[in-house]
Design an enzyme around this catalytic site. Sequence first.
Site, PDB file in Angstrom:
ATOM      1  N   TYR A 152      11.081  20.378 -12.569  1.00 11.97           N
ATOM      2  CA  TYR A 152      10.376  19.094 -12.399  1.00 11.97           C
ATOM      3  C   TYR A 152       9.381  18.854 -13.542  1.00 11.97           C
ATOM      4  O   TYR A 152       9.393  17.811 -14.195  1.00 11.97           O
ATOM      5  CB  TYR A 152       9.634  19.112 -11.058  1.00 11.97           C
ATOM      6  CG  TYR A 152       8.805  17.889 -10.790  1.00 11.97           C
ATOM      7  CD1 TYR A 152       7.453  17.856 -11.159  1.00 11.97           C
ATOM      8  CD2 TYR A 152       9.347  16.772 -10.174  1.00 11.97           C
ATOM      9  CE1 TYR A 152       6.680  16.727 -10.926  1.00 11.97           C
ATOM     10  CE2 TYR A 152       8.575  15.646  -9.930  1.00 11.97           C
ATOM     11  CZ  TYR A 152       7.235  15.638 -10.308  1.00 11.97           C
ATOM     12  OH  TYR A 152       6.467  14.519 -10.066  1.00 11.97           O
ATOM     13  N   GLU A 180      -6.677  12.907 -11.722  1.00 10.99           N
ATOM     14  CA  GLU A 180      -6.208  13.490 -10.449  1.00 10.99           C
ATOM     15  C   GLU A 180      -7.251  13.166  -9.381  1.00 10.99           C
ATOM     16  O   GLU A 180      -8.450  13.377  -9.587  1.00 10.99           O
ATOM     17  CB  GLU A 180      -6.052  15.001 -10.624  1.00 10.99           C
ATOM     18  CG  GLU A 180      -5.961  15.817  -9.326  1.00 10.99           C
ATOM     19  CD  GLU A 180      -4.776  15.447  -8.430  1.00 10.99           C
ATOM     20  OE1 GLU A 180      -3.626  15.455  -8.924  1.00 10.99           O
ATOM     21  OE2 GLU A 180      -5.023  15.131  -7.240  1.00 10.99           O
ATOM     22  N   ASP A 226      -9.406   8.058  -8.732  1.00 15.18           N
ATOM     23  CA  ASP A 226      -8.206   7.314  -8.353  1.00 15.18           C
ATOM     24  C   ASP A 226      -7.528   6.752  -9.605  1.00 15.18           C
ATOM     25  O   ASP A 226      -8.153   6.016 -10.378  1.00 15.18           O
ATOM     26  CB  ASP A 226      -8.642   6.166  -7.422  1.00 15.18           C
ATOM     27  CG  ASP A 226      -7.458   5.339  -6.952  1.00 15.18           C
ATOM     28  OD1 ASP A 226      -7.615   4.606  -5.958  1.00 15.18           O
ATOM     29  OD2 ASP A 226      -6.377   5.436  -7.568  1.00 15.18           O
ATOM     30  N   GLY A 227      -6.267   7.082  -9.768  1.00 16.88           N
ATOM     31  CA  GLY A 227      -5.516   6.636 -10.954  1.00 16.88           C
ATOM     32  C   GLY A 227      -5.456   5.121 -11.079  1.00 16.88           C
ATOM     33  O   GLY A 227      -5.415   4.582 -12.186  1.00 16.88           O
ATOM     34  N   ASP A 254       2.765  11.689 -12.187  1.00 11.19           N
ATOM     35  CA  ASP A 254       3.244  12.854 -11.433  1.00 11.19           C
ATOM     36  C   ASP A 254       2.637  12.781 -10.035  1.00 11.19           C
ATOM     37  O   ASP A 254       1.663  13.469  -9.724  1.00 11.19           O
ATOM     38  CB  ASP A 254       2.802  14.121 -12.170  1.00 11.19           C
ATOM     39  CG  ASP A 254       3.154  15.356 -11.382  1.00 11.19           C
ATOM     40  OD1 ASP A 254       2.615  16.440 -11.720  1.00 11.19           O
ATOM     41  OD2 ASP A 254       3.942  15.261 -10.426  1.00 11.19           O
ATOM     42  N   SER A 255       3.174  11.929  -9.221  1.00  4.10           N
ATOM     43  CA  SER A 255       2.542  11.625  -7.933  1.00  4.10           C
ATOM     44  C   SER A 255       3.206  12.398  -6.794  1.00  4.10           C
ATOM     45  O   SER A 255       4.315  12.924  -6.934  1.00  4.10           O
ATOM     46  CB  SER A 255       2.713  10.131  -7.638  1.00  4.10           C
ATOM     47  OG  SER A 255       4.096   9.874  -7.402  1.00  4.10           O
ATOM     48  N   ASP A 308       4.192  11.613  -2.611  1.00  4.95           N
ATOM     49  CA  ASP A 308       5.101  10.578  -2.111  1.00  4.95           C
ATOM     50  C   ASP A 308       4.338   9.370  -1.581  1.00  4.95           C
ATOM     51  O   ASP A 308       3.121   9.434  -1.407  1.00  4.95           O
ATOM     52  CB  ASP A 308       6.001  11.198  -1.034  1.00  4.95           C
ATOM     53  CG  ASP A 308       6.819  12.330  -1.636  1.00  4.95           C
ATOM     54  OD1 ASP A 308       6.733  13.459  -1.151  1.00  4.95           O
ATOM     55  OD2 ASP A 308       7.487  12.067  -2.656  1.00  4.95           O
TER      56      ASP A 308
HETATM   57  N1  LIG Z   1       3.427  18.569 -10.480  1.00  2.00           N
HETATM   58  C1  LIG Z   1       4.229  18.732  -9.293  1.00  2.00           C
HETATM   59  C2  LIG Z   1       3.906  17.665  -8.277  1.00  2.00           C
HETATM   60  C3  LIG Z   1       5.160  17.263  -7.514  1.00  2.00           C
HETATM   61  N2  LIG Z   1       5.139  15.874  -7.174  1.00  2.00           N
HETATM   62  C4  LIG Z   1       5.911  15.476  -6.018  1.00  2.00           C
HETATM   63  C5  LIG Z   1       5.638  16.336  -4.817  1.00  2.00           C
HETATM   64  C6  LIG Z   1       6.343  15.774  -3.590  1.00  2.00           C
HETATM   65  C7  LIG Z   1       7.831  15.714  -3.817  1.00  2.00           C
HETATM   66  N3  LIG Z   1       8.474  15.175  -2.647  1.00  2.00           N
HETATM   67  C8  LIG Z   1       9.877  14.894  -2.775  1.00  2.00           C
HETATM   68  C9  LIG Z   1      10.302  13.970  -1.653  1.00  2.00           C
HETATM   69  C10 LIG Z   1      11.762  13.625  -1.762  1.00  2.00           C
HETATM   70  N4  LIG Z   1      12.041  12.849  -2.920  1.00  2.00           N
HETATM   71  C11 LIG Z   1       8.156  14.902  -5.065  1.00  2.00           C
HETATM   72  C12 LIG Z   1       7.395  15.429  -6.277  1.00  2.00           C
END
Ligand SMILES: NCCCN[C@H]1CC[C@H](NCCCN)CC1
Length: 290
Positions: A62, A107, A138-139, A157-158, A160
């Site tokens: 990721y 962040e 807050d972004g 990089d959020s 959900d």
């Molecule tokens: N730097 C890592 C942060 C990760 N971001 C999100 C964390 C929650 C994750 N849910 C996935 C839900 C299904 N799409 C998506 C990436």
Amino acid sequence: PGWFSEISPMWPGEAHSLKVEKILFQGKSDYQNVIVFQSATYGKVLVLDGVIQLTERDECAYQEMIAHLPLSSIPNPRKVLVIGGGDGGVLREVSRYASVEKIDICEIDKMVVDVSKQYFPNVAVGYDDPRVSLHIGDGVAFLKAVPEGTYDAVIVDSSDPIGPAQELFEKPFFQSVAKALRPGGVVCTQAESIWLHMHIIEEIVSNCRQIFKGSVNYAWTTVPTYPSGVIGFMLCSTEGPPVDFKHPINPIDADDSHVKTNGPLKFYNSEIHSAAFCLPSFARKVIDSK
Ligand SMILES: NCCCN[C@H]1CC[C@H](NCCCN)CC1
């Protein structure tokens, strides 16, 4: 002692589970519940409000993709903004580019930063780079205050859409990102799963096509510990010098002109970059038609 199951209304009827060896941290910040546990087979795991954010074993997929899909697509990224990403993994990847002069990160939850520094040193190593400036807040508000055309790249990089990141999926936020980018600047956002969230993705793509007058593409990759095993990214550029996201012109995996202090790339390479934009027909139909 037992199993962690990722049960959420965002993916009804299914739950990925990980065998827990030991709970290392449990806390409640001003925004969310935070847990760190040692898993049996995925290393340490960071969980926010019951949702897996990263595991030591597969976070490379990721973090490397969300950073290199945009940054390998423009010639000399200089000023980069990260929204979210408090664990520091995206910072680790952005700092591989010698051309980068400034990395701002905004962040909202300081506990995520502190917990990552304590339990995920190989992820939080990104904060050690002198080019990094951390803003806790807050972004949405941060971007409103950014002068027009400040950044070459923005990486969102959020978590959900349910919880603190909800606004980061809405149109006004995308408009503020477009304003903060230079002509031909690029944005890459976390854009959910084609198996679980085609409707959310449809909405995001439609908003992006209205707002970003350069190119708008959807890419995806495999992350075994995210629900459905895949996660997607919106790659958009503002009007100006054209950006072809599908053919990286600034390959990070090629020569040694890039910083290697944070270890080698484990996942990203130029072939998987281009392949990430190949979509199954059910997704292409929706995404290409918006
Ligand atoms: N730097 C890592 C942060 C990760 N971001 C999100 C964390 C929650 C994750 N849910 C996935 C839900 C299904 N799409 C998506 C990436």
